[in-house]
Design a protein around this motif. Structure first.
Motif, PDB file in Angstrom:
ATOM      1  N   LEU A   1      31.430 116.042  -3.456  1.00 37.63           N
ATOM      2  CA  LEU A   1      31.256 115.447  -2.139  1.00 37.63           C
ATOM      3  C   LEU A   1      31.472 113.942  -2.201  1.00 37.63           C
ATOM      4  O   LEU A   1      31.539 113.355  -3.284  1.00 37.63           O
ATOM      5  N   GLY A   2      31.581 113.314  -1.059  1.00 37.57           N
ATOM      6  CA  GLY A   2      31.848 111.884  -0.973  1.00 37.57           C
ATOM      7  C   GLY A   2      30.806 111.018  -1.638  1.00 37.57           C
ATOM      8  O   GLY A   2      31.111 109.937  -2.136  1.00 37.57           O
ATOM      9  N   ASP A   3      29.559 111.457  -1.677  1.00 37.89           N
ATOM     10  CA  ASP A   3      28.497 110.660  -2.297  1.00 37.89           C
ATOM     11  C   ASP A   3      28.384 110.902  -3.802  1.00 37.89           C
ATOM     12  O   ASP A   3      27.475 110.411  -4.440  1.00 37.89           O
ATOM     13  N   GLY A   4      29.305 111.696  -4.362  1.00 36.15           N
ATOM     14  CA  GLY A   4      29.304 111.950  -5.795  1.00 36.15           C
ATOM     15  C   GLY A   4      28.571 113.210  -6.210  1.00 36.15           C
ATOM     16  O   GLY A   4      28.683 113.637  -7.357  1.00 36.15           O
ATOM     17  N   SER A   5      27.819 113.814  -5.317  1.00 34.31           N
ATOM     18  CA  SER A   5      27.110 115.042  -5.663  1.00 34.31           C
ATOM     19  C   SER A   5      28.081 116.229  -5.651  1.00 34.31           C
ATOM     20  O   SER A   5      29.162 116.154  -5.076  1.00 34.31           O
ATOM     21  N   VAL A   6      27.671 117.287  -6.304  1.00 30.81           N
ATOM     22  CA  VAL A   6      28.526 118.469  -6.425  1.00 30.81           C
ATOM     23  C   VAL A   6      27.891 119.623  -5.656  1.00 30.81           C
ATOM     24  O   VAL A   6      26.704 119.918  -5.827  1.00 30.81           O
ATOM     25  N   MET A   7      28.681 120.265  -4.811  1.00 25.10           N
ATOM     26  CA  MET A   7      28.221 121.439  -4.072  1.00 25.10           C
ATOM     27  C   MET A   7      28.849 122.669  -4.716  1.00 25.10           C
ATOM     28  O   MET A   7      30.056 122.721  -4.931  1.00 25.10           O
ATOM     29  N   THR A   8      28.015 123.654  -5.022  1.00 28.07           N
ATOM     30  CA  THR A   8      28.493 124.884  -5.652  1.00 28.07           C
ATOM     31  C   THR A   8      28.482 126.009  -4.640  1.00 28.07           C
ATOM     32  O   THR A   8      27.523 126.180  -3.907  1.00 28.07           O
TER      33      THR A   8
END
Length: 119
Positions: A50-57
């Protein structure tokens, strides 16, 4: 003045009913066809940054789905978690093949013709 309060009261009731409907009605399930699937394997894992650097699984599934009449067709859908193996799902399909929602159901809740195909 009495007419004003009557009209204001009616408008308030309509607004309250509309707000209630928006919070309680699941529009993803309205006017959708119902199919039934059994989860037989783990989903294919997809990681999206995601844009904020977090990862969505998410996990994608491609399964044969059966409707209440026993007709079978392939469906592809995604879930936010890896679904439990051997679980039965009631899948809500809009249009040709767009899965909009799903619920886990017991085998006994599935129509007889669909049960025969899922065995």
């Amino acid at each position: 003045m009495k007419k004003f309060f009557t009209v204001a009261g009616i408008i308030f009731l309509i607004g309250a009913a509309g707000a209630f409907a928006l919070t309680k009605i699941d529009f993803n399930r309205m006017n959708a066809d119902h199919y039934y699937v059994q989860i037989t394997e783990d989903g294919t894992k997809h990681d999206t940054k995601l844009g904020d650097g977090s990862v969505m699984t998410s996990y994608s599934y491609r399964l044969k789905a059966t409707n209440a009449d026993g007709e079978t067709e392939p469906l592809e859908f995604t879930a936010q978690k890896n679904l439990r193996k051997d679980a039965y799902l009631k899948v809500y399909v809009k249009g040709e093949d767009k899965v909009s929602s799903y619920d886990e159901v017991k085998f006994e809740e599935i129509p007889k013709k669909a049960q025969e195909k899922l065995k």
